[in-house]
Design a protein around this motif. Structure first.
Motif, short mmCIF file in Angstrom:
data_model
loop_
_atom_site.label_atom_id
_atom_site.label_comp_id
_atom_site.label_asym_id
_atom_site.label_seq_id
_atom_site.Cartn_x
_atom_site.Cartn_y
_atom_site.Cartn_z
N MET A 47 -86.95 26.68 -0.74
CA MET A 47 -88.17 27.30 -0.21
C MET A 47 -88.95 26.31 0.65
SD MET A 47 -88.65 30.52 -0.96
CE MET A 47 -90.43 30.73 -0.87
N ILE A 48 -89.07 25.07 0.16
CA ILE A 48 -89.80 24.04 0.91
C ILE A 48 -89.11 23.78 2.25
CG2 ILE A 48 -90.49 21.61 0.94
CD1 ILE A 48 -90.74 21.79 -2.11
N LEU A 49 -87.78 23.65 2.21
CA LEU A 49 -87.02 23.38 3.42
C LEU A 49 -87.14 24.51 4.43
CD1 LEU A 49 -84.98 21.62 4.99
CD2 LEU A 49 -83.15 22.84 3.76
N ILE A 50 -86.97 25.74 3.98
CA ILE A 50 -87.03 26.90 4.87
C ILE A 50 -88.41 27.01 5.52
CG2 ILE A 50 -87.02 29.43 4.91
CD1 ILE A 50 -84.82 29.31 2.77
N ILE A 51 -89.46 26.84 4.72
CA ILE A 51 -90.82 26.95 5.25
C ILE A 51 -91.13 25.84 6.24
CG2 ILE A 51 -93.27 26.81 4.61
CD1 ILE A 51 -92.47 28.23 1.97
N ARG A 52 -90.59 24.64 5.99
CA ARG A 52 -90.87 23.50 6.86
C ARG A 52 -90.17 23.62 8.22
NH1 ARG A 52 -95.34 20.80 5.12
NH2 ARG A 52 -95.26 20.54 2.87
N ILE A 53 -88.95 24.17 8.24
CA ILE A 53 -88.17 24.15 9.48
C ILE A 53 -88.29 25.43 10.29
CG2 ILE A 53 -86.53 22.53 8.45
CD1 ILE A 53 -84.55 24.84 8.18
#
Length: 304
Positions: A47-53
């Motif tokens: 979730m963190i990765l998807i939201i960041r990129i």
């Protein structure tokens, strides 16, 4: 004989009984909790990765959601690895320092998550993201330091057995040789303020205004879309606060120890896994971003 306060930190050890009364279930429980922890780590970090990129997810709601995922990851990592270790090893001891540190960080992330969910409700009206995110972290540290301070003032009588799988406040106090009245009073006040007067009150007030606003929408499809947007957040709030209330409403008796353990498992181990699943499975933007991320990885591997 009581240990001197100066050397109690290095001398005292606790034994976390966990689920040792069920020897035949140690391996199955280890596999279940390992699976839950794996899903928790992968789900929240994804979730963190998807939201960041993903540029489409650069909105206040997803900003808060990325911090919620970070908190859930840290919260689970504070508790679950020690639980897994105690399920496969005969030595279930934990040092005084280790126990106090586990309590401090578990308390920190629990309070921070409670107020992060509150800020996510308040964010429906304002987008002061940095300030609203800093508030829960700061208040979480303050609320964790106060009971931790009182725990450090207690005296202990050598090795003590804690009938739980984690170091939580009442369990540590129960094996102390000191009078914990003042610390318990402060902790009770903090719990009441956090759980009832602050978090639930603000959330309920916020959603009353939201529902009134939604009901004014003339279009039926518009109302459904608006309610659907709030459904994920309400589900997360219900699970989080429901488990907290059930845990603290259980009477402190020998007959309820297993109930407390089960509630503690749900509150500390299962709940951090559920938030990314709730928000991702009910959120079209997140699912689309995840599919695109998978497609990019598959395409890059095929090219190589």
């Amino acid at each position: 004989m009581l240990l001197a306060e100066g050397n109690q930190t290095s001398a005292v050890t606790f034994t976390l009984l966990g689920f040792s009364e069920y020897p035949d279930l140690q391996v199955p429980l280890f596999l279940v909790f390992l699976t839950i922890y794996t899903v928790t780590v992968l789900g929240n970090l994804s979730m963190i990765l998807i939201i960041r990129i993903n540029p489409k997810l650069k909105t206040p709601m997803y900003f808060f959601l990325s911090h919620l995922s970070f908190i859930d990851f840290c919260y689970s990592t504070t508790v679950t690895p020690k639980l897994l270790e105690n399920l496969v090893l005969e030595d279930r001891t934990i040092s005084f320092t280790g126990c106090i540190m586990q309590f401090f960080f578990a308390c920190l992330f629990a309070v921070t998550e409670a107020f992060m969910l509150t800020m996510m409700a308040y964010d429906r009206y304002v987008a002061l993201c940095a300030l609203l995110v800093a508030g829960p972290y700061t208040w979480g540290i303050v609320c964790s330091l106060i009971p931790t301070y009182f725990l450090l003032k207690l005296s202990f009588c050598g090795s003590s057995i804690i009938n739980n799988f984690l170091c939580e406040y009442s369990a540590i106090v129960s094996v102390s040789c000191s009078d914990p009245y003042i610390g318990q009073m402060f902790s009770s006040v903090i719990a009441i303020v956090n759980e009832v007067m602050s978090t639930l009150l603000i959330i309920l007030t916020s959603y009353i205004f939201i529902f009134v606003t939604v009901l004014k929408i003339r279009s039926a499809s518009g109302r459904r879309k608006a309610f659907s947007t709030c459904a994920s957040h309400l589900t997360a709030i219900t699970i989080f606060h429901g488990t907290i209330l059930s845990l603290y409403c259980v009477p402190n008796s020998k007959n309820s120890r297993q109930t407390v353990k089960v509630a503690s498992v749900f509150y500390t181990v299962v709940n951090p896994m559920l938030n990314p699943l709730i928000y991702s499975l009910r959120n079209k933007d997140v699912k689309d971003a995840f599919r695109k991320l998978i497609d990019i990885k598959v395409h890059s591997q095929c090219v190589v």
